[in-house]
Design an enzyme around this catalytic site. Sequence first.
Site, PDB file in Angstrom:
ATOM      1  CE1 TYR A  55      -4.164  -1.512  -0.374  1.00  0.00           C
ATOM      2  CE2 TYR A  55      -3.143  -3.188   1.010  1.00  0.00           C
ATOM      3  CZ  TYR A  55      -4.156  -2.786   0.142  1.00  0.00           C
ATOM      4  OH  TYR A  55      -5.140  -3.680  -0.202  1.00  0.00           O
ATOM      5  CG  HIS A  99     -13.891  -1.830  -1.911  1.00  0.00           C
ATOM      6  ND1 HIS A  99     -13.801  -2.388  -3.172  1.00  0.00           N
ATOM      7  CD2 HIS A  99     -14.980  -2.410  -1.332  1.00  0.00           C
ATOM      8  CE1 HIS A  99     -14.797  -3.254  -3.341  1.00  0.00           C
ATOM      9  NE2 HIS A  99     -15.529  -3.279  -2.257  1.00  0.00           N
ATOM     10  CG  ASN A 102     -15.519  -3.157 -18.840  1.00  0.00           C
ATOM     11  OD1 ASN A 102     -14.512  -3.480 -19.479  1.00  0.00           O
ATOM     12  ND2 ASN A 102     -15.647  -3.392 -17.552  1.00  0.00           N
ATOM     13  CB  ALA A 125     -13.225   5.052 -18.621  1.00  0.00           C
TER      14      ALA A 125
HETATM   15  C1  BJW Z   1     -11.600  -0.430 -18.370  1.00  0.00           C
HETATM   16  C2  BJW Z   1     -10.472   0.230 -18.806  1.00  0.00           C
HETATM   17  C3  BJW Z   1     -10.659   1.462 -19.457  1.00  0.00           C
HETATM   18  C4  BJW Z   1      -9.833  -1.600 -17.880  1.00  0.00           C
HETATM   19  N1  BJW Z   1     -11.891   1.954 -19.607  1.00  0.00           N
HETATM   20  N2  BJW Z   1     -12.822   0.070 -18.548  1.00  0.00           N
HETATM   21  C5  BJW Z   1     -21.350 -13.419  -2.721  1.00  0.00           C
HETATM   22  C6  BJW Z   1     -20.944 -14.418  -3.569  1.00  0.00           C
HETATM   23  C7  BJW Z   1     -19.624 -14.813  -3.575  1.00  0.00           C
HETATM   24  C8  BJW Z   1     -18.677 -14.208  -2.740  1.00  0.00           C
HETATM   25  C9  BJW Z   1     -19.069 -13.214  -1.894  1.00  0.00           C
HETATM   26  C10 BJW Z   1     -20.391 -12.831  -1.894  1.00  0.00           C
HETATM   27  N3  BJW Z   1     -20.520 -11.823  -0.992  1.00  0.00           N
HETATM   28  C11 BJW Z   1     -19.319 -11.562  -0.451  1.00  0.00           C
HETATM   29  C12 BJW Z   1     -18.408 -12.408  -0.960  1.00  0.00           C
HETATM   30  C13 BJW Z   1     -16.971 -12.429  -0.600  1.00  0.00           C
HETATM   31  C14 BJW Z   1     -16.153 -11.375  -1.277  1.00  0.00           C
HETATM   32  C15 BJW Z   1     -16.286 -11.512  -2.785  1.00  0.00           C
HETATM   33  O1  BJW Z   1     -16.972 -10.791  -3.463  1.00  0.00           O
HETATM   34  N4  BJW Z   1     -15.561 -12.439  -3.380  1.00  0.00           N
HETATM   35  C16 BJW Z   1     -15.603 -12.599  -4.835  1.00  0.00           C
HETATM   36  C17 BJW Z   1     -14.181 -12.561  -5.370  1.00  0.00           C
HETATM   37  C18 BJW Z   1     -16.413 -13.780  -5.209  1.00  0.00           C
HETATM   38  N5  BJW Z   1     -16.532 -10.012  -0.862  1.00  0.00           N
HETATM   39  C19 BJW Z   1     -16.084  -9.476   0.259  1.00  0.00           C
HETATM   40  O2  BJW Z   1     -15.400 -10.111   1.042  1.00  0.00           O
HETATM   41  C20 BJW Z   1     -16.515  -8.065   0.574  1.00  0.00           C
HETATM   42  N6  BJW Z   1     -17.120  -8.006   1.846  1.00  0.00           N
HETATM   43  C21 BJW Z   1     -18.351  -8.497   2.067  1.00  0.00           C
HETATM   44  O3  BJW Z   1     -19.019  -8.969   1.187  1.00  0.00           O
HETATM   45  O4  BJW Z   1     -18.794  -8.348   3.365  1.00  0.00           O
HETATM   46  C22 BJW Z   1     -20.088  -8.877   3.690  1.00  0.00           C
HETATM   47  C23 BJW Z   1     -21.108  -7.773   3.754  1.00  0.00           C
HETATM   48  C24 BJW Z   1     -21.430  -7.029   2.639  1.00  0.00           C
HETATM   49  C25 BJW Z   1     -22.378  -6.017   2.703  1.00  0.00           C
HETATM   50  C26 BJW Z   1     -22.997  -5.744   3.882  1.00  0.00           C
HETATM   51  C27 BJW Z   1     -22.680  -6.483   5.014  1.00  0.00           C
HETATM   52  C28 BJW Z   1     -21.721  -7.491   4.942  1.00  0.00           C
HETATM   53  C29 BJW Z   1     -15.287  -7.138   0.632  1.00  0.00           C
HETATM   54  C30 BJW Z   1     -14.643  -6.969  -0.706  1.00  0.00           C
HETATM   55  C31 BJW Z   1     -13.373  -6.125  -0.561  1.00  0.00           C
HETATM   56  C32 BJW Z   1     -12.646  -5.962  -1.895  1.00  0.00           C
HETATM   57  N7  BJW Z   1     -11.380  -5.348  -1.685  1.00  0.00           N
HETATM   58  C33 BJW Z   1     -10.550  -5.009  -2.821  1.00  0.00           C
HETATM   59  C34 BJW Z   1      -9.223  -4.408  -2.299  1.00  0.00           C
HETATM   60  C35 BJW Z   1      -9.473  -2.982  -1.788  1.00  0.00           C
HETATM   61  C36 BJW Z   1      -8.214  -2.257  -1.472  1.00  0.00           C
HETATM   62  C37 BJW Z   1      -7.272  -2.154  -2.665  1.00  0.00           C
HETATM   63  O5  BJW Z   1      -7.561  -1.460  -3.649  1.00  0.00           O
HETATM   64  O6  BJW Z   1      -6.205  -2.780  -2.566  1.00  0.00           O
HETATM   65  O7  BJW Z   1     -11.220  -4.066  -3.674  1.00  0.00           O
HETATM   66  S1  BJW Z   1     -10.267  -6.389  -3.938  1.00  0.00           S
HETATM   67  C38 BJW Z   1     -10.296  -5.430  -5.417  1.00  0.00           C
HETATM   68  O8  BJW Z   1     -11.428  -5.803  -6.252  1.00  0.00           O
HETATM   69  C39 BJW Z   1     -10.581  -3.983  -4.965  1.00  0.00           C
HETATM   70  C40 BJW Z   1     -11.527  -3.511  -6.021  1.00  0.00           C
HETATM   71  O9  BJW Z   1     -12.260  -2.391  -5.541  1.00  0.00           O
HETATM   72  C41 BJW Z   1     -12.371  -4.719  -6.280  1.00  0.00           C
HETATM   73  C42 BJW Z   1     -13.115  -4.687  -7.596  1.00  0.00           C
HETATM   74  O10 BJW Z   1     -12.238  -4.652  -8.685  1.00  0.00           O
HETATM   75  P1  BJW Z   1     -12.582  -3.791  -9.974  1.00  0.00           P
HETATM   76  O11 BJW Z   1     -12.571  -2.357  -9.629  1.00  0.00           O
HETATM   77  O12 BJW Z   1     -13.811  -4.300 -10.614  1.00  0.00           O
HETATM   78  O13 BJW Z   1     -11.282  -4.060 -10.878  1.00  0.00           O
HETATM   79  P2  BJW Z   1     -10.987  -5.284 -11.907  1.00  0.00           P
HETATM   80  O14 BJW Z   1      -9.527  -5.299 -12.145  1.00  0.00           O
HETATM   81  O15 BJW Z   1     -11.604  -6.528 -11.457  1.00  0.00           O
HETATM   82  O16 BJW Z   1     -11.745  -4.864 -13.235  1.00  0.00           O
HETATM   83  C43 BJW Z   1     -11.316  -3.749 -14.005  1.00  0.00           C
HETATM   84  C44 BJW Z   1     -12.322  -3.570 -15.144  1.00  0.00           C
HETATM   85  O17 BJW Z   1     -12.018  -2.367 -15.828  1.00  0.00           O
HETATM   86  C45 BJW Z   1     -12.302  -4.691 -16.177  1.00  0.00           C
HETATM   87  O18 BJW Z   1     -13.635  -5.103 -16.433  1.00  0.00           O
HETATM   88  C46 BJW Z   1     -11.680  -4.030 -17.430  1.00  0.00           C
HETATM   89  O19 BJW Z   1     -12.212  -4.554 -18.647  1.00  0.00           O
HETATM   90  C47 BJW Z   1     -12.068  -2.601 -17.228  1.00  0.00           C
HETATM   91  N8  BJW Z   1     -11.156  -1.621 -17.869  1.00  0.00           N
HETATM   92  N9  BJW Z   1      -9.345  -0.553 -18.573  1.00  0.00           N
HETATM   93  C48 BJW Z   1     -12.943   1.211 -19.203  1.00  0.00           C
HETATM   94  N10 BJW Z   1      -9.593   2.181 -19.957  1.00  0.00           N
END
Ligand code: BJW
Length: 240
Positions: A59, A117, A208, A226
């Site tokens: 970080y 997040h 996207n 974007a």
């Molecule tokens: C472009 C581009 C350009 C590129 N133009 N586009 C239900 C089912 C299954 C699992 C779970 C579930 N519920 C919860 C879970 C567990 C888990 C989870 O989801 N796991 C999955 C992997 C299945 N979730 C959690 O644990 C969460 N907590 C939770 O659910 O608590 C319970 C609760 C919820 C609500 C109320 C009460 C209780 C917490 C999740 C925390 C995620 N943390 C991270 C790290 C944050 C810190 C850091 O940045 O280091 O967050 S992980 C990482 O992924 C980060 C991001 O915010 C997150 C999402 O990623 P994002 O932004 O989508 O990025 P990418 O790389 O995946 O995608 C990029 C996109 O951009 C692509 O599509 C490209 O095509 C596109 N792109 N260039 C336009 N120029």
Amino acid sequence: MTQHHPAERIVVLTGAGISRESGLETFRDADGLWSRHNIADVCTPEGFRRDPMLVDRFYNGRRAELASVQPNAAHLALAELERAAHDGRWNGELLIVTQNIDDLHERAGSRNVLHMHGELRRVRCTSCGATPEWLGDCLPDTPCPACHRPTLRPDVVWFGEVPLHMDRIETALAGCDRFVTIGTSGTVYPAAGFVAQVRDHAETVDINLDPPQVPTLFDRTLIGPATRMVPQWVIELLGA
Ligand code: BJW
């Protein structure tokens, strides 16, 4: 206070893709952060307990990178939309819910932003709960400025932790007319589930770079970078 009834309420959910063209890496793209870092090591509470130095350094590196990047045309277009609402040029209301921990929305001029997040620009003390602003490095022995204990951690939400501002986000989703996602893979919950929650009452749009891999729940998908698609979408909205 005068009552203000915006004609439309928009919730925009942004992900790493909106900051890609500013030079910040996404997570899941082929050249993304997960190609070089193990998720379980750097993005879980267990990983931090096991090796806090590794996680702090991960970080610290990303925090330092913020100084060398700028908001891009997509961040600026969203800030312009918020300004248009403020100036009365657009009879609407915009809330940005971002999964990103960078501060590019704020630096572009957006004010109505919720970081579900967390934020790179803060750290959190696990002893006293303080979340001071933090621009430099933080290490496992760095004392908390409030309680002086060496118990600071990045103020971010890891897997298994509860995302921030969920009450305000749920209220905004329930009351929105349009829901737009920008640059997110839609793989991380609860953010990935928002579209299903709103699709019976809101128009849903996904912006996207890549076409969706699987059939999606969105009414419209705008494919392209974007920095091109978001300004286009904002112009379309302001012109209407
Ligand atoms: C472009 C581009 C350009 C590129 N133009 N586009 C239900 C089912 C299954 C699992 C779970 C579930 N519920 C919860 C879970 C567990 C888990 C989870 O989801 N796991 C999955 C992997 C299945 N979730 C959690 O644990 C969460 N907590 C939770 O659910 O608590 C319970 C609760 C919820 C609500 C109320 C009460 C209780 C917490 C999740 C925390 C995620 N943390 C991270 C790290 C944050 C810190 C850091 O940045 O280091 O967050 S992980 C990482 O992924 C980060 C991001 O915010 C997150 C999402 O990623 P994002 O932004 O989508 O990025 P990418 O790389 O995946 O995608 C990029 C996109 O951009 C692509 O599509 C490209 O095509 C596109 N792109 N260039 C336009 N120029």
